[in-house]
Design a protein around this motif. Sequence first.
Motif, PDB file in Angstrom:
ATOM      1  N   PHE A  90       0.847  -1.195   0.000  1.00 27.44           N
ATOM      2  CA  PHE A  90       0.000   0.000   0.000  1.00 27.44           C
ATOM      3  C   PHE A  90       0.879   1.240   0.000  1.00 27.44           C
ATOM      4  CE2 PHE A  90      -2.820  -3.177   1.976  1.00 27.44           C
ATOM      5  CZ  PHE A  90      -3.928  -3.050   1.140  1.00 27.44           C
ATOM      6  N   VAL A  91       0.453   2.251  -0.784  1.00 31.87           N
ATOM      7  CA  VAL A  91       1.251   3.464  -0.958  1.00 31.87           C
ATOM      8  C   VAL A  91       0.339   4.684  -0.831  1.00 31.87           C
ATOM      9  CG1 VAL A  91       2.745   4.755  -2.537  1.00 31.87           C
ATOM     10  CG2 VAL A  91       2.787   2.245  -2.550  1.00 31.87           C
ATOM     11  N   VAL A  92       0.776   5.674  -0.060  1.00 27.63           N
ATOM     12  CA  VAL A  92       0.075   6.960  -0.041  1.00 27.63           C
ATOM     13  C   VAL A  92       0.442   7.693  -1.331  1.00 27.63           C
ATOM     14  CG1 VAL A  92      -0.220   9.171   1.132  1.00 27.63           C
ATOM     15  CG2 VAL A  92       0.115   7.081   2.475  1.00 27.63           C
ATOM     16  N   ALA A  93      -0.550   7.943  -2.179  1.00 27.01           N
ATOM     17  CA  ALA A  93      -0.263   8.567  -3.471  1.00 27.01           C
ATOM     18  C   ALA A  93      -1.513   9.245  -4.018  1.00 27.01           C
ATOM     19  CB  ALA A  93       0.239   7.527  -4.476  1.00 27.01           C
ATOM     20  N   ASP A  94      -1.303  10.308  -4.770  1.00 22.47           N
ATOM     21  CA  ASP A  94      -2.362  10.987  -5.511  1.00 22.47           C
ATOM     22  C   ASP A  94      -2.735  10.109  -6.702  1.00 22.47           C
ATOM     23  OD1 ASP A  94      -3.500  12.795  -7.633  1.00 22.47           O
ATOM     24  OD2 ASP A  94      -3.123  14.328  -6.112  1.00 22.47           O
ATOM     25  N   MET A  95      -4.034   9.983  -6.987  1.00 20.15           N
ATOM     26  CA  MET A  95      -4.457   9.124  -8.095  1.00 20.15           C
ATOM     27  C   MET A  95      -3.976   9.629  -9.444  1.00 20.15           C
ATOM     28  SD  MET A  95      -8.556   9.811  -8.618  1.00 20.15           S
ATOM     29  CE  MET A  95      -9.023   9.087  -7.056  1.00 20.15           C
ATOM     30  N   ARG A  96      -3.541  10.880  -9.524  1.00 20.50           N
ATOM     31  CA  ARG A  96      -2.993  11.415 -10.775  1.00 20.50           C
ATOM     32  C   ARG A  96      -1.525  11.059 -10.949  1.00 20.50           C
ATOM     33  NH1 ARG A  96      -5.272  17.206  -9.060  1.00 20.50           N
ATOM     34  NH2 ARG A  96      -4.666  16.201  -7.095  1.00 20.50           N
ATOM     35  N   GLN A  97      -0.937  10.468  -9.912  1.00 16.53           N
ATOM     36  CA  GLN A  97       0.482  10.118  -9.960  1.00 16.53           C
ATOM     37  C   GLN A  97       0.683   8.707  -9.410  1.00 16.53           C
ATOM     38  OE1 GLN A  97       1.859  13.505  -7.618  1.00 16.53           O
ATOM     39  NE2 GLN A  97       2.567  14.520  -9.478  1.00 16.53           N
ATOM     40  N   PRO A  98       0.164   7.684 -10.111  1.00 15.21           N
ATOM     41  CA  PRO A  98       0.279   6.310  -9.616  1.00 15.21           C
ATOM     42  C   PRO A  98       1.702   5.783  -9.711  1.00 15.21           C
ATOM     43  CG  PRO A  98      -0.633   6.321 -11.824  1.00 15.21           C
ATOM     44  CD  PRO A  98      -0.548   7.763 -11.395  1.00 15.21           C
ATOM     45  N   PRO A  99       2.051   4.772  -8.919  1.00 12.48           N
ATOM     46  CA  PRO A  99       3.372   4.144  -9.035  1.00 12.48           C
ATOM     47  C   PRO A  99       3.559   3.571 -10.433  1.00 12.48           C
ATOM     48  CG  PRO A  99       2.228   3.408  -7.047  1.00 12.48           C
ATOM     49  CD  PRO A  99       1.234   4.153  -7.867  1.00 12.48           C
ATOM     50  N   PRO A 100       4.786   3.557 -10.945  1.00  8.59           N
ATOM     51  CA  PRO A 100       5.041   3.043 -12.294  1.00  8.59           C
ATOM     52  C   PRO A 100       4.552   1.605 -12.448  1.00  8.59           C
ATOM     53  CG  PRO A 100       6.986   4.145 -11.422  1.00  8.59           C
ATOM     54  CD  PRO A 100       6.023   4.014 -10.283  1.00  8.59           C
ATOM     55  N   GLY A 101       4.078   1.283 -13.639  1.00  2.00           N
ATOM     56  CA  GLY A 101       3.637  -0.067 -13.948  1.00  2.00           C
ATOM     57  C   GLY A 101       4.768  -0.894 -14.525  1.00  2.00           C
ATOM     58  N   PRO A 102       4.424  -1.802 -15.432  1.00  5.43           N
ATOM     59  CA  PRO A 102       3.087  -1.910 -15.999  1.00  5.43           C
ATOM     60  C   PRO A 102       2.161  -2.783 -15.161  1.00  5.43           C
ATOM     61  CG  PRO A 102       4.548  -3.425 -17.123  1.00  5.43           C
ATOM     62  CD  PRO A 102       5.389  -2.689 -16.127  1.00  5.43           C
ATOM     63  N   TYR A 103       0.846  -2.497 -15.282  1.00  6.87           N
ATOM     64  CA  TYR A 103      -0.186  -3.287 -14.623  1.00  6.87           C
ATOM     65  C   TYR A 103      -1.094  -3.894 -15.688  1.00  6.87           C
ATOM     66  CZ  TYR A 103       1.311  -0.430 -10.664  1.00  6.87           C
ATOM     67  OH  TYR A 103       2.063   0.195  -9.701  1.00  6.87           O
ATOM     68  N   ASP A 104      -1.621  -5.048 -15.371  1.00 10.49           N
ATOM     69  CA  ASP A 104      -2.595  -5.672 -16.272  1.00 10.49           C
ATOM     70  C   ASP A 104      -3.987  -5.095 -16.059  1.00 10.49           C
ATOM     71  OD1 ASP A 104      -0.749  -7.709 -17.388  1.00 10.49           O
ATOM     72  OD2 ASP A 104      -0.695  -8.380 -15.300  1.00 10.49           O
ATOM     73  N   VAL A 105      -4.250  -4.654 -14.838  1.00  8.15           N
ATOM     74  CA  VAL A 105      -5.563  -4.104 -14.497  1.00  8.15           C
ATOM     75  C   VAL A 105      -5.372  -2.899 -13.579  1.00  8.15           C
ATOM     76  CG1 VAL A 105      -7.807  -4.528 -13.404  1.00  8.15           C
ATOM     77  CG2 VAL A 105      -6.644  -6.388 -14.607  1.00  8.15           C
ATOM     78  N   VAL A 106      -6.109  -1.837 -13.864  1.00  5.53           N
ATOM     79  CA  VAL A 106      -6.273  -0.741 -12.908  1.00  5.53           C
ATOM     80  C   VAL A 106      -7.719  -0.788 -12.438  1.00  5.53           C
ATOM     81  CG1 VAL A 106      -6.309   1.755 -12.551  1.00  5.53           C
ATOM     82  CG2 VAL A 106      -4.497   0.725 -13.932  1.00  5.53           C
TER      83      VAL A 106
END
Length: 264
Positions: A90-106
């Motif tokens: 879990f990360v405290v982050a603004d939704m406009r600045q997500p942690p780098p991917g890549p992700y298969d699903v957001v």
Amino acid sequence: MPDEWARAFFDEGFEETFRLRGAYSSTQDDLDALCSTAMPQGHEGRVLDVACGFGRHSGPLTERGYRVVGIDASPEQIARARQLYPQTRFVVADMRQPPPGPYDVVLNLWTSFGLLPTRADDLAALTAWRKVLASGGILIMDLTTRERAEHLNRTGREQISTKRVTHQGVTTEARYDWAEGVSYVRYSRNGWSRTSRTRLYSRLDLELALHEAGFAAVSLWGDFQLGPVDPAKRTVVIAGTEASALPSAPHQAGPGVSTLGRPE
């Protein structure tokens, strides 16, 4: 309302307030349906859960074998998530600045969209989610659209609708400004009272914004089982980096409700 309303709203009292309202009772059933229809099969997908709150989706998905990162702007919610689900990142982050991917699903579930100060901020969030998706990845959103809000709360052509309901010790006072396209809802219980502000998007507005953010295709559904769109229900939106990434409804060859192709 000040733009920073969410900082006060999603505090230590938020979870208990919505638990009293029964807001979390469908979590396991929702995840069962989601995992059987839209999520990557094999339970090894890389998942970003945006506005994860106290981890009620992130944690169980990790337990099912997915590699999940949950982000939320609320330090209180992230602290609670880490306590409940220590095996999930879990990360405290603004939704406009997500942690780098890549992700298969957001994932963006439970009407966690339209909370930012402006529409431009919402578009910036959608664009950021598109950028961290892998090729063939999908965004899954679950939210109340303007159509549902009007179906449940507007009786005619009035510009302002209001509602007041008390359930399980929680009083909900809602004000819908249809001209502004925003809902203001105050939740109050003994010792806790906060107000939320949500920008209401129509289904068409969402589709256009998703295409503008770079998604190739969008499909709309009435639930996680990929049933038909229903104005009385929240809408499940699935947007793909490629048209072929969109899931099909059970017993159906192609996407069930896909209304717009990506503009050229």
